[in-house]
Design a protein around this motif. Sequence first.
Motif, PDB file in Angstrom:
ATOM      1  N   VAL A  95       0.944  -1.190  -0.059  1.00 54.93           N
ATOM      2  CA  VAL A  95       0.044   0.017  -0.058  1.00 54.93           C
ATOM      3  C   VAL A  95       0.799   1.078   0.135  1.00 54.93           C
ATOM      4  CG1 VAL A  95      -1.674   1.433   1.380  1.00 54.93           C
ATOM      5  CG2 VAL A  95      -1.940  -1.072   1.062  1.00 54.93           C
ATOM      6  N   ALA A  96       1.943   1.106   0.824  1.00 57.24           N
ATOM      7  CA  ALA A  96       2.890   2.436   0.905  1.00 57.24           C
ATOM      8  C   ALA A  96       3.426   2.649  -0.368  1.00 57.24           C
ATOM      9  CB  ALA A  96       3.852   2.206   1.895  1.00 57.24           C
ATOM     10  N   ASP A  97       3.794   1.530  -1.122  1.00 54.86           N
ATOM     11  CA  ASP A  97       4.564   1.777  -2.266  1.00 54.86           C
ATOM     12  C   ASP A  97       3.507   2.091  -3.326  1.00 54.86           C
ATOM     13  OD1 ASP A  97       6.562   0.968  -4.428  1.00 54.86           O
ATOM     14  OD2 ASP A  97       4.983  -0.239  -5.345  1.00 54.86           O
ATOM     15  N   MET A  98       2.253   1.996  -3.364  1.00 51.83           N
ATOM     16  CA  MET A  98       1.159   2.491  -4.343  1.00 51.83           C
ATOM     17  C   MET A  98       1.077   3.794  -3.980  1.00 51.83           C
ATOM     18  SD  MET A  98       0.526   0.403  -6.688  1.00 51.83           S
ATOM     19  CE  MET A  98      -0.802   1.534  -7.298  1.00 51.83           C
ATOM     20  N   VAL A  99       0.856   4.308  -2.624  1.00 54.72           N
ATOM     21  CA  VAL A  99       0.698   5.700  -2.366  1.00 54.72           C
ATOM     22  C   VAL A  99       1.816   6.614  -2.893  1.00 54.72           C
ATOM     23  CG1 VAL A  99       0.525   7.341  -0.430  1.00 54.72           C
ATOM     24  CG2 VAL A  99      -0.680   5.222  -0.347  1.00 54.72           C
ATOM     25  N   GLN A 100       3.131   6.147  -2.857  1.00 56.16           N
ATOM     26  CA  GLN A 100       4.310   6.756  -3.175  1.00 56.16           C
ATOM     27  C   GLN A 100       4.019   7.096  -5.031  1.00 56.16           C
ATOM     28  OE1 GLN A 100       7.939   5.281  -2.020  1.00 56.16           O
ATOM     29  NE2 GLN A 100       9.186   6.746  -3.355  1.00 56.16           N
ATOM     30  N   ARG A 101       3.913   5.827  -5.632  1.00 59.19           N
ATOM     31  CA  ARG A 101       3.879   5.801  -7.124  1.00 59.19           C
ATOM     32  C   ARG A 101       2.567   6.659  -7.393  1.00 59.19           C
ATOM     33  NH1 ARG A 101       5.458   1.312 -10.047  1.00 59.19           N
ATOM     34  NH2 ARG A 101       3.328   1.265 -11.165  1.00 59.19           N
ATOM     35  N   ASN A 102       1.501   6.780  -6.662  1.00 64.83           N
ATOM     36  CA  ASN A 102       0.224   7.742  -7.027  1.00 64.83           C
ATOM     37  C   ASN A 102       0.672   8.976  -7.067  1.00 64.83           C
ATOM     38  OD1 ASN A 102      -1.303   5.402  -7.496  1.00 64.83           O
ATOM     39  ND2 ASN A 102      -2.284   5.519  -5.283  1.00 64.83           N
ATOM     40  N   THR A 103       1.537   9.258  -6.132  1.00 62.98           N
ATOM     41  CA  THR A 103       1.952  10.667  -5.648  1.00 62.98           C
ATOM     42  C   THR A 103       3.124  11.210  -6.789  1.00 62.98           C
ATOM     43  OG1 THR A 103       1.604  10.665  -3.674  1.00 62.98           O
ATOM     44  CG2 THR A 103       3.098  12.385  -4.036  1.00 62.98           C
ATOM     45  N   GLU A 104       3.971  10.309  -7.225  1.00 58.12           N
ATOM     46  CA  GLU A 104       5.024  10.557  -8.233  1.00 58.12           C
ATOM     47  C   GLU A 104       4.314  10.673  -9.522  1.00 58.12           C
ATOM     48  OE1 GLU A 104       7.874   7.670  -7.466  1.00 58.12           O
ATOM     49  OE2 GLU A 104       8.607   8.511  -5.693  1.00 58.12           O
ATOM     50  N   ASN A 105       3.450   9.971  -9.909  1.00 61.08           N
ATOM     51  CA  ASN A 105       2.961   9.890 -11.171  1.00 61.08           C
ATOM     52  C   ASN A 105       1.676  10.426 -11.813  1.00 61.08           C
ATOM     53  OD1 ASN A 105       5.486   8.103 -12.257  1.00 61.08           O
ATOM     54  ND2 ASN A 105       4.536   6.719 -10.820  1.00 61.08           N
ATOM     55  N   GLY A 106       0.825  10.835 -10.586  1.00 62.96           N
ATOM     56  CA  GLY A 106      -0.540  11.236 -10.875  1.00 62.96           C
ATOM     57  C   GLY A 106      -0.503  12.878 -11.224  1.00 62.96           C
ATOM     58  N   LEU A 107      -1.476  12.961 -11.903  1.00 64.28           N
ATOM     59  CA  LEU A 107      -1.662  14.626 -11.942  1.00 64.28           C
ATOM     60  C   LEU A 107      -2.888  15.139 -11.211  1.00 64.28           C
ATOM     61  CD1 LEU A 107      -1.926  14.879 -15.786  1.00 64.28           C
ATOM     62  CD2 LEU A 107      -0.224  15.936 -14.489  1.00 64.28           C
ATOM     63  N   VAL A 108      -3.627  14.281 -10.693  1.00 62.28           N
ATOM     64  CA  VAL A 108      -4.731  14.612  -9.595  1.00 62.28           C
ATOM     65  C   VAL A 108      -4.520  13.838  -8.418  1.00 62.28           C
ATOM     66  CG1 VAL A 108      -6.194  14.744 -11.591  1.00 62.28           C
ATOM     67  CG2 VAL A 108      -6.239  12.729 -10.354  1.00 62.28           C
ATOM     68  N   HIS A 109      -5.169  14.042  -7.218  1.00 68.29           N
ATOM     69  CA  HIS A 109      -5.150  13.528  -6.126  1.00 68.29           C
ATOM     70  C   HIS A 109      -5.596  11.782  -6.171  1.00 68.29           C
ATOM     71  CE1 HIS A 109      -4.340  17.336  -4.079  1.00 68.29           C
ATOM     72  NE2 HIS A 109      -5.595  17.971  -4.520  1.00 68.29           N
ATOM     73  N   ILE A 110      -4.809  10.852  -5.950  1.00 65.29           N
ATOM     74  CA  ILE A 110      -5.010   9.615  -5.938  1.00 65.29           C
ATOM     75  C   ILE A 110      -4.965   9.058  -4.722  1.00 65.29           C
ATOM     76  CG2 ILE A 110      -4.640   7.442  -7.175  1.00 65.29           C
ATOM     77  CD1 ILE A 110      -3.083   9.060  -9.037  1.00 65.29           C
ATOM     78  N   LEU A 111      -6.302   8.602  -4.211  1.00 62.62           N
ATOM     79  CA  LEU A 111      -6.535   7.680  -3.041  1.00 62.62           C
ATOM     80  C   LEU A 111      -6.426   6.245  -3.359  1.00 62.62           C
ATOM     81  CD1 LEU A 111      -9.341  10.107  -1.554  1.00 62.62           C
ATOM     82  CD2 LEU A 111      -6.867  10.299  -1.478  1.00 62.62           C
ATOM     83  N   GLN A 112      -5.846   5.496  -2.463  1.00 61.59           N
ATOM     84  CA  GLN A 112      -5.480   4.357  -2.721  1.00 61.59           C
ATOM     85  C   GLN A 112      -6.345   3.251  -1.919  1.00 61.59           C
ATOM     86  OE1 GLN A 112      -3.225   2.940  -5.256  1.00 61.59           O
ATOM     87  NE2 GLN A 112      -4.492   1.028  -4.712  1.00 61.59           N
ATOM     88  N   PHE A 113      -7.036   2.357  -2.552  1.00 59.09           N
ATOM     89  CA  PHE A 113      -7.754   1.055  -2.081  1.00 59.09           C
ATOM     90  C   PHE A 113      -6.726   0.129  -1.542  1.00 59.09           C
ATOM     91  CE2 PHE A 113     -11.512   2.885  -3.817  1.00 59.09           C
ATOM     92  CZ  PHE A 113     -12.569   2.640  -2.794  1.00 59.09           C
ATOM     93  N   SER A 114      -6.771  -0.418  -0.409  1.00 54.52           N
ATOM     94  CA  SER A 114      -6.307  -1.655  -0.142  1.00 54.52           C
ATOM     95  C   SER A 114      -7.403  -2.868  -0.564  1.00 54.52           C
ATOM     96  CB  SER A 114      -5.804  -1.871   1.048  1.00 54.52           C
ATOM     97  OG  SER A 114      -5.762  -3.180   1.682  1.00 54.52           O
TER      98      SER A 114
END
Length: 430
Positions: free
Chosen positions: A104-123
């Motif tokens: 989950v932490a890895d996905m949160v980081q990837r979303n922040t680094e690569n996303g143009l919008v706010h991306i909230l992550q589901f587990s």
Amino acid sequence: MAYLLKNGQVYLEHQLVTCDIRIQNGKIAALGTDLTPLADETVFDCTAKLVTPGLVDPHVHLRDPGQTDKETIATGSAAAARGGFTTIGAMPNVIPVPDDATKVADMVQRNTENGLVHILQFSSITKNREAGDLVDFQAVKQAGAFAVSNDGSGVQDAATMLKALAGAAEAGLTLAAHVEEDSLKFGGVINAGPKAEELGVPGIINAVETSQLARDIALSEATGAHYHMCHVSTAASVRMIRQAKAAGIPVTAEVTPHHLLLSDEMIPGNDANYKMNPPLRSEADRQALIEGLCDGTIDCIATDHAPHTALEKAKGLCGSPFGITGSETAFDTLYTTFVQGAQPRFTLTQLLNWMTAAPARCFNIDAGTLLPGAAADIAVFDLKTPTTIKADEFASKGHNSPFVGQTVYGQTIATFVSGKLVYRKDDAQK
């Protein structure tokens, strides 16, 4: 950058007002009339344009990692921005599944680094989204998960769902359920009924959805856990949710644009752009969804944006995967049909509530409103100019949409995320 949005019709506190918005340091610095431009500000003339909080979509599939031929975080978030969305919830059916704190932490980081919008992550709810062990709900929340879901698969075992609801409630997480009883699917590809018989394809009965929903409502009542039903599709589901809410059971629900706009009788033939899960249901079901949204039984609208490659979707109803894209066509198709259409069913303020503040409330997200001091997440729409939906203009890698070719009103003109201009129509067309 600093911006001043002048003279827009601004959706503010459930009404439309002519208003200016000042954006400074990523936040809304001021709301008012006749604000004077400052020296460092870029002025956007929003006269005759609709200005809203950035839209909120709690249900998208970004396919990244694991299926990046279909979509990536970058392309999926660009599609969201092009549709006016500034906050999205990314479902966990990626490879590997985010089913522990590290993933989950890895996905949160990837979303922040690569996303143009706010991306909230589901587990996920269970390990690898399969029958068996539950995730550690406290750990995935601490790692950044905002909710849990096995979307794409129903939780088949009642004991597992009972324990999941109890665990999610203890961790303060919403459980968003893909409601599908596998033993009743019988290989169906579209709704069971006259259209399936006409096309000679196996059908999906309504009880695939409703039998599991009945179980889950009972378990939500037993645990007191907040249960959110993804993509409601049947009249019976609407009735059951209405009864659950009347009984005080903590249930919320979403409906997709395609289930509001289309019924199975509109499927033109062996066209997989009309194949999604749950399937397009009967016209009576569609009307019940509309009524359920209007009377508050269904809380919000979510796209279930599900991109696939053209090669996959070329295999017809029986050979193609379920799912259509939705981020770039949600607002304009809904506005055109239900607000601006010959027989309007929604007011503009209703539609905006269902796509901004309402989904934010369902998931306790800090989004969907315009307030001084808040992040400048803003969308600007043109309600007057007709446009044609064209697949080759999509930011998404997926072009699998039944709405391609339609003429609509409500195209996104600009999208700001934390004060940054992440989409502008004129730039996209250069």
